[in-house]
Scaffold this motif. Structure first.
Motif, PDB file in Angstrom:
ATOM      1  N   LEU A  36      -7.130   7.684  -0.148  1.00 39.18           N
ATOM      2  CA  LEU A  36      -5.928   8.508  -0.289  1.00 39.18           C
ATOM      3  C   LEU A  36      -4.657   7.747   0.085  1.00 39.18           C
ATOM      4  O   LEU A  36      -3.579   8.070  -0.405  1.00 39.18           O
ATOM      5  CB  LEU A  36      -6.043   9.766   0.574  1.00 39.18           C
ATOM      6  CG  LEU A  36      -7.019  10.827   0.082  1.00 39.18           C
ATOM      7  CD1 LEU A  36      -7.142  11.940   1.100  1.00 39.18           C
ATOM      8  CD2 LEU A  36      -6.577  11.389  -1.255  1.00 39.18           C
ATOM      9  N   ILE A  37      -4.805   6.753   0.947  1.00 41.75           N
ATOM     10  CA  ILE A  37      -3.621   6.007   1.389  1.00 41.75           C
ATOM     11  C   ILE A  37      -2.914   5.353   0.206  1.00 41.75           C
ATOM     12  O   ILE A  37      -1.687   5.427   0.090  1.00 41.75           O
ATOM     13  CB  ILE A  37      -3.990   4.980   2.481  1.00 41.75           C
ATOM     14  CG1 ILE A  37      -4.389   5.747   3.764  1.00 41.75           C
ATOM     15  CG2 ILE A  37      -2.849   4.008   2.755  1.00 41.75           C
ATOM     16  CD1 ILE A  37      -4.951   4.894   4.866  1.00 41.75           C
ATOM     17  N   GLN A  38      -3.669   4.749  -0.697  1.00 45.58           N
ATOM     18  CA  GLN A  38      -3.078   4.126  -1.875  1.00 45.58           C
ATOM     19  C   GLN A  38      -2.404   5.168  -2.759  1.00 45.58           C
ATOM     20  O   GLN A  38      -1.278   4.976  -3.227  1.00 45.58           O
ATOM     21  CB  GLN A  38      -4.126   3.358  -2.681  1.00 45.58           C
ATOM     22  CG  GLN A  38      -3.576   2.679  -3.929  1.00 45.58           C
ATOM     23  CD  GLN A  38      -2.509   1.630  -3.624  1.00 45.58           C
ATOM     24  OE1 GLN A  38      -2.647   0.837  -2.706  1.00 45.58           O
ATOM     25  NE2 GLN A  38      -1.425   1.636  -4.389  1.00 45.58           N
ATOM     26  N   LYS A  39      -3.061   6.303  -2.949  1.00 45.55           N
ATOM     27  CA  LYS A  39      -2.490   7.365  -3.772  1.00 45.55           C
ATOM     28  C   LYS A  39      -1.198   7.926  -3.137  1.00 45.55           C
ATOM     29  O   LYS A  39      -0.234   8.201  -3.833  1.00 45.55           O
ATOM     30  CB  LYS A  39      -3.510   8.487  -3.975  1.00 45.55           C
ATOM     31  CG  LYS A  39      -4.679   8.101  -4.859  1.00 45.55           C
ATOM     32  CD  LYS A  39      -5.644   9.257  -5.013  1.00 45.55           C
ATOM     33  CE  LYS A  39      -6.781   8.952  -5.931  1.00 45.55           C
ATOM     34  NZ  LYS A  39      -6.410   8.679  -7.312  1.00 45.55           N
ATOM     35  N   ILE A  40      -1.221   8.100  -1.822  1.00 40.48           N
ATOM     36  CA  ILE A  40      -0.036   8.601  -1.113  1.00 40.48           C
ATOM     37  C   ILE A  40       1.110   7.586  -1.215  1.00 40.48           C
ATOM     38  O   ILE A  40       2.266   7.957  -1.417  1.00 40.48           O
ATOM     39  CB  ILE A  40      -0.364   8.927   0.356  1.00 40.48           C
ATOM     40  CG1 ILE A  40      -1.334  10.116   0.423  1.00 40.48           C
ATOM     41  CG2 ILE A  40       0.903   9.216   1.151  1.00 40.48           C
ATOM     42  CD1 ILE A  40      -1.980  10.316   1.782  1.00 40.48           C
ATOM     43  N   TYR A  50       2.746   0.690   5.128  1.00 42.45           N
ATOM     44  CA  TYR A  50       3.574   1.640   5.878  1.00 42.45           C
ATOM     45  C   TYR A  50       2.873   2.994   5.995  1.00 42.45           C
ATOM     46  O   TYR A  50       2.840   3.596   7.069  1.00 42.45           O
ATOM     47  CB  TYR A  50       4.946   1.809   5.212  1.00 42.45           C
ATOM     48  CG  TYR A  50       5.838   2.753   5.973  1.00 42.45           C
ATOM     49  CD1 TYR A  50       6.489   2.338   7.131  1.00 42.45           C
ATOM     50  CD2 TYR A  50       6.015   4.071   5.542  1.00 42.45           C
ATOM     51  CE1 TYR A  50       7.294   3.216   7.850  1.00 42.45           C
ATOM     52  CE2 TYR A  50       6.822   4.945   6.259  1.00 42.45           C
ATOM     53  CZ  TYR A  50       7.459   4.511   7.411  1.00 42.45           C
ATOM     54  OH  TYR A  50       8.243   5.376   8.116  1.00 42.45           O
ATOM     55  N   VAL A  51       2.312   3.475   4.893  1.00 35.11           N
ATOM     56  CA  VAL A  51       1.601   4.762   4.906  1.00 35.11           C
ATOM     57  C   VAL A  51       0.430   4.698   5.879  1.00 35.11           C
ATOM     58  O   VAL A  51       0.218   5.616   6.671  1.00 35.11           O
ATOM     59  CB  VAL A  51       1.135   5.162   3.488  1.00 35.11           C
ATOM     60  CG1 VAL A  51       0.204   6.368   3.535  1.00 35.11           C
ATOM     61  CG2 VAL A  51       2.332   5.431   2.586  1.00 35.11           C
ATOM     62  N   LYS A  52      -0.287   3.586   5.861  1.00 35.13           N
ATOM     63  CA  LYS A  52      -1.436   3.431   6.770  1.00 35.13           C
ATOM     64  C   LYS A  52      -0.972   3.439   8.233  1.00 35.13           C
ATOM     65  O   LYS A  52      -1.596   4.064   9.090  1.00 35.13           O
ATOM     66  CB  LYS A  52      -2.178   2.137   6.456  1.00 35.13           C
ATOM     67  CG  LYS A  52      -3.467   1.976   7.204  1.00 35.13           C
ATOM     68  CD  LYS A  52      -4.223   0.745   6.745  1.00 35.13           C
ATOM     69  CE  LYS A  52      -5.539   0.646   7.492  1.00 35.13           C
ATOM     70  NZ  LYS A  52      -6.329  -0.477   7.056  1.00 35.13           N
ATOM     71  N   LYS A  53       0.128   2.779   8.508  1.00 32.13           N
ATOM     72  CA  LYS A  53       0.662   2.707   9.874  1.00 32.13           C
ATOM     73  C   LYS A  53       1.127   4.082  10.354  1.00 32.13           C
ATOM     74  O   LYS A  53       0.930   4.450  11.507  1.00 32.13           O
ATOM     75  CB  LYS A  53       1.822   1.713   9.918  1.00 32.13           C
ATOM     76  CG  LYS A  53       2.496   1.563  11.271  1.00 32.13           C
ATOM     77  CD  LYS A  53       3.610   0.527  11.187  1.00 32.13           C
ATOM     78  CE  LYS A  53       4.621   0.697  12.259  1.00 32.13           C
ATOM     79  NZ  LYS A  53       5.639   1.710  12.010  1.00 32.13           N
ATOM     80  N   GLU A  54       1.729   4.848   9.463  1.00 30.71           N
ATOM     81  CA  GLU A  54       2.270   6.165   9.820  1.00 30.71           C
ATOM     82  C   GLU A  54       1.252   7.294   9.656  1.00 30.71           C
ATOM     83  O   GLU A  54       1.553   8.443   9.963  1.00 30.71           O
ATOM     84  CB  GLU A  54       3.507   6.474   8.970  1.00 30.71           C
ATOM     85  CG  GLU A  54       4.669   5.565   9.250  1.00 30.71           C
ATOM     86  CD  GLU A  54       5.114   5.623  10.701  1.00 30.71           C
ATOM     87  OE1 GLU A  54       5.200   6.722  11.281  1.00 30.71           O
ATOM     88  OE2 GLU A  54       5.386   4.546  11.276  1.00 30.71           O
ATOM     89  N   ASP A  55       0.053   6.966   9.204  1.00 33.47           N
ATOM     90  CA  ASP A  55      -0.988   7.964   8.970  1.00 33.47           C
ATOM     91  C   ASP A  55      -1.244   8.798  10.226  1.00 33.47           C
ATOM     92  O   ASP A  55      -1.420   8.265  11.313  1.00 33.47           O
ATOM     93  CB  ASP A  55      -2.277   7.245   8.543  1.00 33.47           C
ATOM     94  CG  ASP A  55      -3.351   8.204   8.092  1.00 33.47           C
ATOM     95  OD1 ASP A  55      -3.010   9.217   7.465  1.00 33.47           O
ATOM     96  OD2 ASP A  55      -4.530   7.945   8.384  1.00 33.47           O
TER      97      ASP A  55
END
Length: 194
Positions: A36-40, A50-55
């Motif tokens: 989902l991280i890639q899709k987000i 960045y999305v992974k860090k802020e997850d």
């Protein structure tokens, strides 16, 4: 009733991700977790890193001892949340699947075709798991568990205004420490096909 989607929330180290992956494999459907991280990232315009860090981080607001800035402007985390919400709803509409984490049980709460699951275990079993399976350091796995669960609880409360570990939010809660991973998969498989 036949379910289309299984939404799994889990305590850190309880094996919820593994249960989700094994269940999806057995049902021959997709499992979405870190995918989902890639899709987000694509939906939100932020980088995958960045999305992974802020997850699972709730927005923080600027504070001083004399003044707190708490204006509810749209934060980067809010943009990520909106992207995540849209993607989860789209996935649930498009295909049978298992979704691990990311408040999917809340986002899909009104859909009767979603089996909402919470996986938990006692701290000792989770500590063993994060050391033996995840490769965490052995000096203080309990602290890591408490910190990660606290972060998940705060994130969940901020965006859903519900308690992440409240059994009323789920159709079933399973203790993976007592039941084991495979038994949890078997139970969910039977419920999915019910």
């Amino acid at each position: 009733m036949t379910y289309r989607v299984v939404a799994i929330s889990r305590e850190f180290g309880s094996g919820g991700r593994t249960i989700g992956q094994k269940l999806a494999e057995r049902l021959n459907i997709k499992c979405y977790d870190s995918e989902l991280i890639q899709k987000i990232a694509e939906e939100s315009g932020f980088s995958k890193d960045y999305v992974k860090k802020e997850d699972e981080n709730k927005p923080s607001y600027w504070q001083t001892p004399f003044f707190t800035y708490n204006y509810k402007a749209t934060s980067n985390q809010d943009v990520i949340w909106a992207s995540q919400e849209k993607i989860i709803k789209d996935l649930a509409k498009d295909q049978p699947c298992v979704i691990v984490g990311r408040c999917a049980e809340y986002i899909l709460r009104d859909d009767p075709k979603v089996l909402k699951v919470f996986i938990h275990a006692d701290e000792e079993k989770r500590a063993q798991r994060i050391v033996n399976v995840y490769g965490e350091k052995t000096d203080s796995p309990e602290k890591r568990i408490r910190d990660k669960d606290k972060q998940r609880r705060a994130y969940h409360a901020y965006y859903t205004e519900t308690d992440w570990a409240d059994a009323e939010n789920y159709d079933i809660c399973l203790d993976s420490g007592r039941l084991g991973i495979d038994k949890c998969v078997n139970i969910l498989h039977d419920l999915y096909k019910f």
